[in-house]
Design a protein around this motif. Structure first.
Motif, PDB file in Angstrom:
ATOM      1  N   ILE A 200      -0.404  13.387   7.892  1.00  0.00           N
ATOM      2  CA  ILE A 200      -1.305  14.110   8.567  1.00  0.00           C
ATOM      3  C   ILE A 200      -0.945  15.375   8.783  1.00  0.00           C
ATOM      4  O   ILE A 200      -1.519  16.396   8.949  1.00  0.00           O
ATOM      5  CB  ILE A 200      -2.126  13.511   9.864  1.00  0.00           C
ATOM      6  N   HIS A 201       0.406  15.186   9.729  1.00  0.00           N
ATOM      7  CA  HIS A 201       0.847  16.570  10.385  1.00  0.00           C
ATOM      8  C   HIS A 201       1.888  17.445   9.397  1.00  0.00           C
ATOM      9  O   HIS A 201       2.602  18.300   9.953  1.00  0.00           O
ATOM     10  CB  HIS A 201       1.473  16.223  11.607  1.00  0.00           C
ATOM     11  N   ALA A 202       2.191  16.829   8.258  1.00  0.00           N
ATOM     12  CA  ALA A 202       3.197  17.540   7.238  1.00  0.00           C
ATOM     13  C   ALA A 202       2.462  18.948   6.852  1.00  0.00           C
ATOM     14  O   ALA A 202       1.570  18.865   6.525  1.00  0.00           O
ATOM     15  CB  ALA A 202       3.348  16.624   6.014  1.00  0.00           C
TER      16      ALA A 202
ATOM     17  N   GLY B 165       1.044  21.866   1.968  1.00  0.00           N
ATOM     18  CA  GLY B 165       0.363  22.778   1.138  1.00  0.00           C
ATOM     19  C   GLY B 165      -0.992  22.473   0.456  1.00  0.00           C
ATOM     20  O   GLY B 165      -1.648  22.891   0.019  1.00  0.00           O
ATOM     21  N   LEU B 166      -1.216  21.322   1.007  1.00  0.00           N
ATOM     22  CA  LEU B 166      -2.509  20.480   0.327  1.00  0.00           C
ATOM     23  C   LEU B 166      -3.707  21.160   1.213  1.00  0.00           C
ATOM     24  O   LEU B 166      -3.456  21.402   2.385  1.00  0.00           O
ATOM     25  CB  LEU B 166      -2.683  18.925   0.645  1.00  0.00           C
ATOM     26  N   ASP B 167      -4.707  21.662   0.638  1.00  0.00           N
ATOM     27  CA  ASP B 167      -6.016  21.875   1.171  1.00  0.00           C
ATOM     28  C   ASP B 167      -6.196  20.795   2.519  1.00  0.00           C
ATOM     29  O   ASP B 167      -6.481  19.735   2.007  1.00  0.00           O
ATOM     30  CB  ASP B 167      -7.057  22.000   0.308  1.00  0.00           C
TER      31      ASP B 167
ATOM     32  N   LEU C   8       0.922  -1.108   0.008  1.00  0.00           N
ATOM     33  CA  LEU C   8       0.034  -0.006  -0.192  1.00  0.00           C
ATOM     34  C   LEU C   8       0.994   1.320  -0.009  1.00  0.00           C
ATOM     35  O   LEU C   8       1.668   1.541   0.910  1.00  0.00           O
ATOM     36  CB  LEU C   8      -1.016   0.125   1.260  1.00  0.00           C
ATOM     37  N   PRO C   9       0.852   2.034  -1.017  1.00  0.00           N
ATOM     38  CA  PRO C   9       1.712   3.260  -1.118  1.00  0.00           C
ATOM     39  C   PRO C   9       1.651   4.245  -0.030  1.00  0.00           C
ATOM     40  O   PRO C   9       0.309   4.410   0.430  1.00  0.00           O
ATOM     41  CB  PRO C   9       1.289   4.006  -2.644  1.00  0.00           C
ATOM     42  N   SER C  10       2.382   5.058   0.146  1.00  0.00           N
ATOM     43  CA  SER C  10       2.191   6.139   1.324  1.00  0.00           C
ATOM     44  C   SER C  10       1.826   7.187   0.726  1.00  0.00           C
ATOM     45  O   SER C  10       1.652   7.509  -0.572  1.00  0.00           O
ATOM     46  CB  SER C  10       3.742   6.399   2.018  1.00  0.00           C
ATOM     47  N   LEU C  11       1.402   8.212   1.301  1.00  0.00           N
ATOM     48  CA  LEU C  11       0.619   9.476   1.032  1.00  0.00           C
ATOM     49  C   LEU C  11       1.739  10.450   0.799  1.00  0.00           C
ATOM     50  O   LEU C  11       2.551  10.572   1.781  1.00  0.00           O
ATOM     51  CB  LEU C  11      -0.572   9.779   1.996  1.00  0.00           C
ATOM     52  N   PRO C  12       1.751  11.610   0.223  1.00  0.00           N
ATOM     53  CA  PRO C  12       0.433  11.581  -0.957  1.00  0.00           C
ATOM     54  C   PRO C  12       0.724  10.994  -2.220  1.00  0.00           C
ATOM     55  O   PRO C  12       1.961  10.418  -2.328  1.00  0.00           O
ATOM     56  CB  PRO C  12       0.656  13.275  -0.899  1.00  0.00           C
TER      57      PRO C  12
ATOM     58  N   LEU D 139      -3.868  16.160  -7.474  1.00  0.00           N
ATOM     59  CA  LEU D 139      -4.944  15.861  -6.912  1.00  0.00           C
ATOM     60  C   LEU D 139      -5.918  17.105  -6.916  1.00  0.00           C
ATOM     61  O   LEU D 139      -7.187  16.927  -6.840  1.00  0.00           O
ATOM     62  CB  LEU D 139      -4.762  15.679  -5.284  1.00  0.00           C
ATOM     63  N   GLU D 140      -5.150  18.290  -7.280  1.00  0.00           N
ATOM     64  CA  GLU D 140      -6.013  19.335  -7.184  1.00  0.00           C
ATOM     65  C   GLU D 140      -6.416  19.934  -8.416  1.00  0.00           C
ATOM     66  O   GLU D 140      -6.212  21.092  -9.141  1.00  0.00           O
ATOM     67  CB  GLU D 140      -5.249  20.723  -6.318  1.00  0.00           C
TER      68      GLU D 140
END
Length: 362
Positions: A173-175, A178-180, A13-17, A22-23
């Motif tokens: 989650i805490h990074a 710059g993602l909305d 399972l790949p890590s995010l992002p 995505l935008e």
């Protein structure tokens, strides 16, 4: 994209992002409308004279809806009576719902002192929901099946693998990337459900994390929203969209689904909040006119905190002695404001106007 086989543990399972755009225009447009609806709800809640007043009711509604997704079905009447009455649970489903609410309260309390979503917090939430001391899955053989018994997904296997993936999720989650935040919320929820870190309670834990994230990101100062309502209404689509990310890397469809959920529930929550506030104001005015010696602002707030109340709640609020508050409740019932019923050894009083609002079609 990592190779996916439904019957093999998805340890890759790949890590995010995700390494895709995505935008998109569609996502950004929907993000704007969802953010606006959430901001309107947040403003309405924070502008209430007592913003905490309706939290118990809203959290119970979320607990009921989230549990219903897991086919744990109960009624509004049973959960509210079970919460207020000092009695043993006659309905196991109501106990599950109240455990969910307890877990949500616990998690919000933890966030006040340490505003971080961590693996340990997730474990604590799950343990509260399930009333056990289990932790990360450490036995093989977990798989998700459909109604026909066919395996549709096999989550990562092995405690070390799972902990590694939840650790990566924490970092995402805490990074400050710059993602909305609402887009991140959608990604976070998919990833948690895909990791499926526990033997049971993953869905409910994951939905509590949504509320914690909204609060953590200051998108909803008081998490008075029940997102699970939308998932119940669109349950099949929820699972279809989750699978489409895993099997086709269709992030856009999943993000749009989650943004629709935010917008829908925020708008609906605002309407219901306005209706309850209006009903409460009218109720207060009627009591003031008909029973001026009984009326107080504090009394009205107690009667609208939950649909059911009892003498002890009034005593705890320093509204009088047991005899005095008992007379208040008797007068309110005689005047048609409340209805009483015996539950075990206790007499409960139902604010049926509030219950009618809560029991209307979601």
């Amino acid at each position: 994209m990592a190779v996916f086989d439904r019957e093999t543990p998805y340890n890759e399972l790949p890590s995010l992002p995700p390494s895709i755009n995505l935008e998109t225009t569609e996502v950004l447009r929907k993000t704007i409308t969802a953010s606006r609806a959430l901001a309107q709800l947040n403003g309405a809640i924070t502008n209430l004279p007592n913003p905490q007043l309706f939290l118990d009711t809203i959290h119970l509604q979320e607990a009921k809806a989230s549990s219903e997704i897991e086919n744990i079905i109960t009624t509004n009447d049973d959960i509210y009576r079970s919460l207020v009455a000092d009695k043993k649970f006659t309905n196991p489903a109501s106990k599950e719902v109240l455990n969910y609410k307890k877990a949500l309260w616990l998690a919000l309390d933890r966030m006040e002192t340490k505003p971080f979503i961590t693996t340990n917090l997730c474990i604590e939430i799950m343990q509260c929901i399930k009333e056990n001391t289990s932790g990360i899955r450490n036995t093989p053989g977990t798989s998700l099946t459909n109604a026909k018994g066919e395996v549709i997904y096999t989550p990562p296997s092995g405690e070390d693998v799972i902990r590694s993936k939840t650790s990566d999720l924490e970092k995402f989650i805490h990074a400050n990337d710059g993602l909305d935040p609402l887009i991140k919320l959608a990604l976070m929820h998919y990833q948690f459900e895909a990791i499926h870190p526990f033997a049971d309670g993953n869905g409910r834990t994951g939905r509590i994390l949504l509320l914690l994230y909204l609060k953590m990101e200051k998108l909803l100062d008081i998490p008075a929203i029940y997102l699970s309502d939308y998932i119940i209404r669109n349950k099949q689509q929820y699972y279809v969209r989750l699978r489409a990310v895993t099997e086709k890397e269709d992030w856009t469809g999943w993000i749009i689904y989650m943004l629709n959920m935010i917008e829908y529930t925020a708008k609906k929550g605002l309407k219901r909040l306005e209706l309850v506030s209006k009903t409460m104001s009218a109720f207060a005015e009627d009591v003031k006119q008909q029973l001026p010696k009984v009326y107080s602002k504090e009394l009205i707030e107690i009667l609208f905190r939950l649909p059911y109340t009892k003498r002890q709640y009034l005593i705890d609020a320093n509204l009088g002695t047991a005899k005095t508050v008992g007379n208040y409740l008797t007068e309110l019932e005689k005047a048609g404001f409340l209805r009483s019923e015996k539950v075990g050894k206790e007499k409960l009083y139902l604010n049926f106007r509030l219950m009618d609002i809560l029991s209307k079609d979601r």
